[in-house]
Design an enzyme around this catalytic site. Structure first.
Site: not given
Ligand code: GDP
Length: 139
Positions: A11, A51, A59, A87, A93, A104, A114, A117, A128
């Site tokens: 990222k 996304y 968010f 993962r 996350t 991470r 973070n 992805h 994707e």
């Molecule tokens: P991942 O599968 O671990 O990437 O997590 P998710 O699918 O839940 O979320 C996708 C992405 O959205 C995350 O990797 C973060 O970059 C972002 N994200 C998730 N939760 C939050 C949050 O609470 N705040 C913000 N700003 N970004 C978030």
């Protein structure tokens, strides 16, 4: 059926902070083979499309503006059990919850910024990967 492939992005935060090489080394050391790779930048509309599943989340605006804020490295990776093993390699996350030894834990700065992805299912890995790569770009 498991495809043994997953999709990743390094990222914009990790690219800006100079961590491309270190993250690729962790990916290589984790036993993943690179099938496809490119250095590119998403527009805010493309980040929104990628996304789209999160469009109702609070968010979403922050996420799409962050993901279009600078270049990324996109890649398709291959390994037995690729989705689940990747993962595990990237960690939770929220970096505060990410295990020692994960990407991470080492390089993420916040739950939003973070570092990497990783696809959450074989189906999404396919979708994707197709978002970024044609058949001619896979080896
Ligand atoms: P991942 O599968 O671990 O990437 O997590 P998710 O699918 O839940 O979320 C996708 C992405 O959205 C995350 O990797 C973060 O970059 C972002 N994200 C998730 N939760 C939050 C949050 O609470 N705040 C913000 N700003 N970004 C978030």
């Amino acid at each position: 059926m498991a495809t043994n492939r997953t999709f990743t992005m390094i990222k914009p935060d990790a690219v800006r902070n100079g961590h491309i090489g270190a993250i690729l080394k962790m990916i290589n050391d984790g036993g993943f083979r690179i099938v496809a790779m490119k250095y590119t930048q998403l527009s805010i509309a493309q980040a929104g499309q990628f996304y789209a599943v999160h469009s109702a989340r609070p968010f979403y605006g922050e996420l799409t503006s962050f993901m279009s804020s600078g270049p990324i490295v996109a890649a398709i990776l291959e390994k037995d059990n690729a989705v689940a093993d990747f993962r595990t390699l990237i960690g939770a996350t929220n970096p505060v919850e990410a295990a020692e030894g994960t990407i991470r834990k080492a390089y993420a700065t916040s739950i939003g910024e973070n570092a990497v992805h990783g696809s959450d299912s074989d189906e999404n890995a396919e979708i994707e990967g197709n978002f970024f790569f044609s058949g001619l770009e896979r080896f």
